[in-house]
Design an enzyme around this catalytic site. Structure first.
Site, PDB file in Angstrom:
ATOM      1  N   ASP A 104       0.859  -1.173   0.000  1.00 31.44           N
ATOM      2  CA  ASP A 104       0.000   0.000   0.000  1.00 31.44           C
ATOM      3  C   ASP A 104       0.906   1.236   0.000  1.00 31.44           C
ATOM      4  O   ASP A 104       1.775   1.373   0.863  1.00 31.44           O
ATOM      5  CB  ASP A 104      -0.871  -0.022   1.262  1.00 31.44           C
ATOM      6  CG  ASP A 104      -2.221   0.607   1.045  1.00 31.44           C
ATOM      7  OD1 ASP A 104      -2.270   1.701   0.452  1.00 31.44           O
ATOM      8  OD2 ASP A 104      -3.227   0.027   1.475  1.00 31.44           O
ATOM      9  N   ASP A 200      -2.927   4.741  -2.388  1.00 34.42           N
ATOM     10  CA  ASP A 200      -3.934   5.390  -1.563  1.00 34.42           C
ATOM     11  C   ASP A 200      -4.287   6.781  -2.101  1.00 34.42           C
ATOM     12  O   ASP A 200      -3.381   7.575  -2.395  1.00 34.42           O
ATOM     13  CB  ASP A 200      -3.365   5.522  -0.140  1.00 34.42           C
ATOM     14  CG  ASP A 200      -4.410   5.878   0.888  1.00 34.42           C
ATOM     15  OD1 ASP A 200      -5.365   5.111   1.056  1.00 34.42           O
ATOM     16  OD2 ASP A 200      -4.263   6.953   1.526  1.00 34.42           O
ATOM     17  N   GLU A 242      -6.397   4.230  -6.008  1.00 35.78           N
ATOM     18  CA  GLU A 242      -7.677   4.458  -5.343  1.00 35.78           C
ATOM     19  C   GLU A 242      -8.211   5.817  -5.791  1.00 35.78           C
ATOM     20  O   GLU A 242      -7.637   6.850  -5.456  1.00 35.78           O
ATOM     21  CB  GLU A 242      -7.501   4.428  -3.817  1.00 35.78           C
ATOM     22  CG  GLU A 242      -8.836   4.480  -3.103  1.00 35.78           C
ATOM     23  CD  GLU A 242      -8.750   4.945  -1.649  1.00 35.78           C
ATOM     24  OE1 GLU A 242      -9.678   4.656  -0.887  1.00 35.78           O
ATOM     25  OE2 GLU A 242      -7.759   5.619  -1.289  1.00 35.78           O
ATOM     26  N   HIS A 316     -11.196  -2.420   3.382  1.00 29.96           N
ATOM     27  CA  HIS A 316     -11.124  -2.109   4.803  1.00 29.96           C
ATOM     28  C   HIS A 316     -11.875  -0.842   5.176  1.00 29.96           C
ATOM     29  O   HIS A 316     -11.930  -0.486   6.352  1.00 29.96           O
ATOM     30  CB  HIS A 316      -9.646  -1.971   5.188  1.00 29.96           C
ATOM     31  CG  HIS A 316      -8.989  -0.838   4.452  1.00 29.96           C
ATOM     32  ND1 HIS A 316      -8.803  -0.861   3.080  1.00 29.96           N
ATOM     33  CD2 HIS A 316      -8.524   0.362   4.877  1.00 29.96           C
ATOM     34  CE1 HIS A 316      -8.233   0.272   2.714  1.00 29.96           C
ATOM     35  NE2 HIS A 316      -8.055   1.030   3.780  1.00 29.96           N
ATOM     36  N   ASP A 317     -12.423  -0.128   4.206  1.00 30.56           N
ATOM     37  CA  ASP A 317     -13.191   1.096   4.470  1.00 30.56           C
ATOM     38  C   ASP A 317     -14.700   0.886   4.302  1.00 30.56           C
ATOM     39  O   ASP A 317     -15.476   1.791   4.594  1.00 30.56           O
ATOM     40  CB  ASP A 317     -12.789   2.211   3.489  1.00 30.56           C
ATOM     41  CG  ASP A 317     -11.346   2.672   3.649  1.00 30.56           C
ATOM     42  OD1 ASP A 317     -10.806   2.585   4.772  1.00 30.56           O
ATOM     43  OD2 ASP A 317     -10.768   3.126   2.640  1.00 30.56           O
TER      44      ASP A 317
END
Ligand code: TEU
Ligand code: CA
Length: 540
Positions: A104, A200, A242, A316-317
């Site tokens: 990440d 990210d 993302e 995970h969000d």
């Protein structure tokens, strides 16, 4: 497609990626926090599932204000997760099993504990000062975690920008020296043998805050092209950005191979569908199945020769998909399989989030002190002050909060679900008694084996990767589509609802490849039971 062309295709076009949230995957030293040794321990499980790569959420040194999305040292492993030696072992042990590690990359911001920011604050004439975004006056920009995006620093006498928490100061990508620092740290990881980066909030790096521009700034694609040249260009590497603001028009800007930027983006349009227009994610509304079909079908219209798509329901969000669009009670298994087939039948690269493959569900709380997530906690405080009712806020957190996805992985029915021998950092979902990996592996009919079959099909059958897509005309409650290439034609049919639905389809079934329930004999007039879904080869 010729064998030659097939050979030149990048590996990630026919791959399935598995996302790990390390804090919640597997603890091995009893401190209640997942760790790298825990991931190594579970590699055989992932190899059996059949995945090609792991997207590993941040494990870098971090104070953990946003669970690792606030990085204090990009070239060190946080001690709670292990050591650099553990990380190197994870990369090589994964490689032995044909699994690549996708790290990440969080470079829109750092932690306020990063040495660059510490120096920037201490010494406003240092080069590091200009690695961050400063202003004499705050404007209207808001933080994603509530409140202003500007924080006043008394020592510097200026405001700094933080599009997330104030402990996550934004980096200034206009500064070429800063960009070079980022490329250096990327190369540090590339040299360690990783297989890719998930980037990210990458759409924010071209921000022009003084003009209120955050996503899709004018220099964004210049920066990504420069990054490509300076780091992973020419390598067999997966990069996924993302991008909450991705559209059919701008997704190819990132992912057209000729532009030399990224492999693909994550677009989030489906997450808007059960939200009230113009409101925040907490302000929910029921899903309209017609909207869901439109969004899924729309993204299949990308020009896949000059662009690429990713496929996901969870991360995970996001809340757990079986609780969100399925039914996590009576029809948990069947609706989880239906949603899996609906997505994995499409064109693009599928991502599976840990626990999705066993149908893990949301995990409701009854009070704010059970919530760990910074986003939910800040929202709760802000709205409480505005006069909202506690019950309504807890209800919103139970529907949309990020902790739903972050409860520990459910390995077995023992105390703490086999996740830890200690006290887990976030409570285990009590339904681990029933929903766990051990049970799933012992049941040939489980959600796990359904995912395993979908992954195997993705590897074996080119039609999933290169076949065209056509949406069939049905009631909104059913989604049916064709995939077709020169040799073959497939049909996917999904009852999206908990009620029986009628379908009238022209196809003649040659072979049923996968189903979660009874497949009707005659599709020209058939009744589908609740959440029934199937995939078959049909006459061309
Ligand atoms: O998420 C980006 C982001 O915009 C999220 O804040 C998102 O709006 C929200 O979580 C949806 O519920 C990325 C990471 O995935 C997230 O975990 C981080 O908190 C965030 O960036 C900051 O790094
Ligand atoms: Ca641990």
């Amino acid at each position: 497609m010729t064998a030659e062309k097939q050979k030149q295709e990048p590996w990630w076009k026919q791959a399935v990626i598995y996302q790990i949230y390390p804090k919640s995957f597997q603890d091995t030293n009893g401190d209640g926090v997942g760790d790298l040794r825990g991931i190594i321990k579970r590699l055989d499980y992932l190899q059996d599932l059949g995945i090609d790569a792991i997207w590993l959420c941040p494990v870098y040194k971090s104070p953990g204000v946003d669970n690792g999305y606030d990085i204090a040292d990009y070239e060190a492993i946080d001690p709670q997760y292990g050591t650099m030696a553990d990380m190197e072992e994870l990369i090589s042990e994964a490689k032995k099993r044909g699994i690549r590690i996708v790290m990440d990359l969080v470079v829109n911001h750092t932690s306020d504990q990063h040495p660059w920011f510490i120096e920037a604050r201490k010494n406003p004439s240092s080069p590091e000062h200009d690695y961050y975004v400063w202003a004499d006056k705050a404007n209207e920009l808001k933080s994603a975690f509530s409140g202003s995006a500007w924080e006043y620093d008394g020592q510097v006498g200026q405001y700094y920008l933080h599009l997330f928490a104030k402990e996550q100061p934004d980096l200034n990508w206009k500064n070429p020296a800063l960009r070079q620092k980022v490329y250096d740290l990327m190369n540090f990881w590339i040299d360690k043998g990783i297989g890719g980066f998930r980037m990210d909030v990458i759409e924010l790096i071209g921000k022009v805050p003084e003009e209120d521009i955050t996503a899709n700034g004018p220099k964004l694609h210049d920066y990504l092209q420069e990054m490509h040249r300076e780091t992973f260009g020419g390598r067999d590497f997966l990069t996924v950005g993302e991008t909450w603001g991705a559209t059919l028009d701008n997704a190819p800007l990132y992912s057209d191979p000729d532009r030399k930027e990224l492999s693909m983006v994550f677009q989030f349009e489906f997450t808007e569908l059960d939200k009230q227009a113009g409101k925040e994610k907490w302000d929910t509304k029921p899903l309209d199945y017609g909207d869901l079909k439109n969004v899924l079908a729309k993204w299949q219209k990308l020009d896949f020769n000059h662009s690429w798509n990713s496929l996901f329901w969870n991360n995970h969000d996001l809340p757990r998909i079986v609780s969100r669009f399925g039914n996590d009670q009576q029809y948990r298994e069947r609706s989880a399989k239906m949603l899996a087939l609906l997505l994995h039948g499409l064109r693009g690269t599928p991502y599976i989030y840990q626990g999705e493959e066993i149908g893990m569900t949301n995990c409701p709380v009854s009070a704010i002190d059970e919530v760990e997530d910074i986003e939910a906690r800040r929202m709760y405080q802000e709205r409480l002050a505005e006069g909202w009712k506690k019950e309504d806020l807890i209800k919103a957190i139970n529907a949309r909060g990020r902790d739903n996805a972050r409860t520990p992985m459910q390995w077995d029915a023992s105390a703490s679900a086999g996740f830890t021998s200690g006290r887990p950092w976030l409570a285990v979902n009590p339904n681990c008694q029933e929903i766990n990996v051990k049970n799933a592996l012992n049941d040939q009919d489980s959600i796990y084996y359904f995912y395993k079959k979908l992954i195997a099909l993705r590897h074996q059958e080119r039609i999933l990767t290169d076949g065209s897509f056509e949406l069939l005309d049905t009631a909104d409650a059913v989604m049916a589509y064709h995939r077709e290439n020169a040799e073959d034609k497939w049909l996917v049919v999904c009852n999206l609802t908990g009620e029986e639905q009628e379908v009238f389809l022209p196809d003649k079934v040659k072979e049923v490849l996968l189903a979660n329930g009874p497949v009707p004999e005659d599709l020209s007039a058939a009744v589908l039971p609740a959440y029934v879904a199937f995939l078959c080869r049909v006459k061309k």
